[in-house]
Design an enzyme around this catalytic site. Structure first.
Site, PDB file in Angstrom:
ATOM      1  N   HIS A  45       7.951  26.173 -21.084  1.00 51.64           N
ATOM      2  CA  HIS A  45       6.479  26.719 -21.292  1.00 51.64           C
ATOM      3  C   HIS A  45       6.105  27.638 -20.124  1.00 51.64           C
ATOM      4  O   HIS A  45       5.734  28.704 -20.539  1.00 51.64           O
ATOM      5  CB  HIS A  45       5.625  25.696 -21.699  1.00 51.64           C
ATOM      6  CG  HIS A  45       4.229  26.266 -22.022  1.00 51.64           C
ATOM      7  ND1 HIS A  45       3.281  26.076 -21.089  1.00 51.64           N
ATOM      8  CD2 HIS A  45       3.912  26.575 -23.298  1.00 51.64           C
ATOM      9  CE1 HIS A  45       2.066  26.604 -21.867  1.00 51.64           C
ATOM     10  NE2 HIS A  45       2.338  26.842 -23.122  1.00 51.64           N
ATOM     11  N   ASP A  46       6.308  27.230 -18.817  1.00 46.74           N
ATOM     12  CA  ASP A  46       5.875  27.978 -17.862  1.00 46.74           C
ATOM     13  C   ASP A  46       6.788  29.459 -17.946  1.00 46.74           C
ATOM     14  O   ASP A  46       6.176  30.372 -17.616  1.00 46.74           O
ATOM     15  CB  ASP A  46       6.412  27.313 -16.557  1.00 46.74           C
ATOM     16  CG  ASP A  46       5.552  26.061 -16.127  1.00 46.74           C
ATOM     17  OD1 ASP A  46       4.611  25.879 -16.735  1.00 46.74           O
ATOM     18  OD2 ASP A  46       5.769  25.526 -15.194  1.00 46.74           O
ATOM     19  N   GLY A  72       1.832  25.033 -11.545  1.00 43.82           N
ATOM     20  CA  GLY A  72       2.778  25.183 -11.005  1.00 43.82           C
ATOM     21  C   GLY A  72       4.077  24.270 -11.316  1.00 43.82           C
ATOM     22  O   GLY A  72       4.086  23.793 -12.312  1.00 43.82           O
ATOM     23  N   TYR A  75       6.809  19.669 -13.604  1.00 47.76           N
ATOM     24  CA  TYR A  75       6.686  21.225 -14.148  1.00 47.76           C
ATOM     25  C   TYR A  75       5.341  21.171 -15.249  1.00 47.76           C
ATOM     26  O   TYR A  75       4.623  22.019 -15.547  1.00 47.76           O
ATOM     27  CB  TYR A  75       7.845  21.953 -14.816  1.00 47.76           C
ATOM     28  CG  TYR A  75       8.489  22.415 -14.031  1.00 47.76           C
ATOM     29  CD1 TYR A  75       8.417  23.890 -13.741  1.00 47.76           C
ATOM     30  CD2 TYR A  75       9.588  21.671 -13.740  1.00 47.76           C
ATOM     31  CE1 TYR A  75       9.304  24.121 -12.606  1.00 47.76           C
ATOM     32  CE2 TYR A  75      10.502  22.192 -12.777  1.00 47.76           C
ATOM     33  CZ  TYR A  75      10.167  23.419 -12.299  1.00 47.76           C
ATOM     34  OH  TYR A  75      11.214  23.948 -11.302  1.00 47.76           O
ATOM     35  N   ASP A 112       2.901  28.002 -27.145  1.00 44.81           N
ATOM     36  CA  ASP A 112       1.951  26.808 -27.198  1.00 44.81           C
ATOM     37  C   ASP A 112       2.686  25.911 -28.221  1.00 44.81           C
ATOM     38  O   ASP A 112       2.929  24.612 -28.140  1.00 44.81           O
ATOM     39  CB  ASP A 112       0.653  26.869 -27.028  1.00 44.81           C
ATOM     40  CG  ASP A 112      -0.031  27.615 -25.980  1.00 44.81           C
ATOM     41  OD1 ASP A 112       0.743  27.731 -24.854  1.00 44.81           O
ATOM     42  OD2 ASP A 112      -1.373  27.608 -25.807  1.00 44.81           O
ATOM     43  N   GLY A 135       1.492  20.817 -16.232  1.00 40.19           N
ATOM     44  CA  GLY A 135       0.429  20.939 -15.034  1.00 40.19           C
ATOM     45  C   GLY A 135       0.550  22.440 -14.629  1.00 40.19           C
ATOM     46  O   GLY A 135       1.217  23.287 -14.940  1.00 40.19           O
TER      47      GLY A 135
END
EC number: 3.1.1.4
Length: 168
Positions: free
Chosen positions: A67-68, A51, A47, A114, A49
């Site tokens: 975070h995604d 995609g 996960y 973030d 980076g």
């Protein structure tokens, strides 16, 4: 004329990127983890980076999954977390402060997403074996973002990991 247009578009994208959330995230991660964010975390596990798929490989990968999901929630609210610029500062080399200079709710929430990722990365061991991991090897069910709901009151965007990582 075509060359000029191509150069103008490229220059415009560089200027836009120079004031983007992704550069804010990069500086935040590097200041707190003392790692090169691109070399260390882009392509880490399933996960970190661009995609993501399958079951996260370790705690750091769970941080990136959370975070995604945080960014996914921002997109649903009409925010643009990859390009919206926010203001933050690092205090005492360990504390991240999303400042009052953030004018929009999107800026504030992107900073919080973030910040949560960065603190999560700091709190979990980095495993070199997951650096540069090809996510074609990521298998198993992809965890649903609902495992982070509701978010803890004191933190926005899923600070940390779910109490018990759940595969759905």
């Amino acid at each position: 004329m075509k060359k000029f247009f191509a150069i103008a578009v490229l220059a415009g994208s560089v200027v836009t990127t120079a004031h983007s959330s992704l550069l804010n995230l990069k500086s935040m991660v590097e200041a707190i983890t003392h790692r090169n964010s691109i070399l260390s975390f882009v392509g880490y596990g399933c996960y970190c980076g661009l995609g993501g798929r399958g079951h996260p490989m370790d705690e750091v990968d769970w941080c990136c999954h959370a975070h995604d999901c945080c960014y996914e929630k921002l997109f649903e609210q009409g925010c643009r977390p990859y390009v919206d610029h926010y203001d933050h500062r690092i205090e005492n080399g360990t504390m991240i402060v999303c400042t009052e200079l953030n004018e929009t709710e999107c800026d504030k929430q992107t900073c919080e997403c973030d910040k949560s990722l960065t603190l999560c990365l700091k709190d979990h061991p980095y495993r070199n074996k997951y650096r540069g991991y090809f996510n074609v090897y990521c298998q198993g069910p992809t965890p649903n973002c609902s495992i982070y709901d509701p978010y803890p009151e004191e933190v926005t965007c899923g600070h940390g990991l779910p109490a018990t990582p759940v595969s759905t």
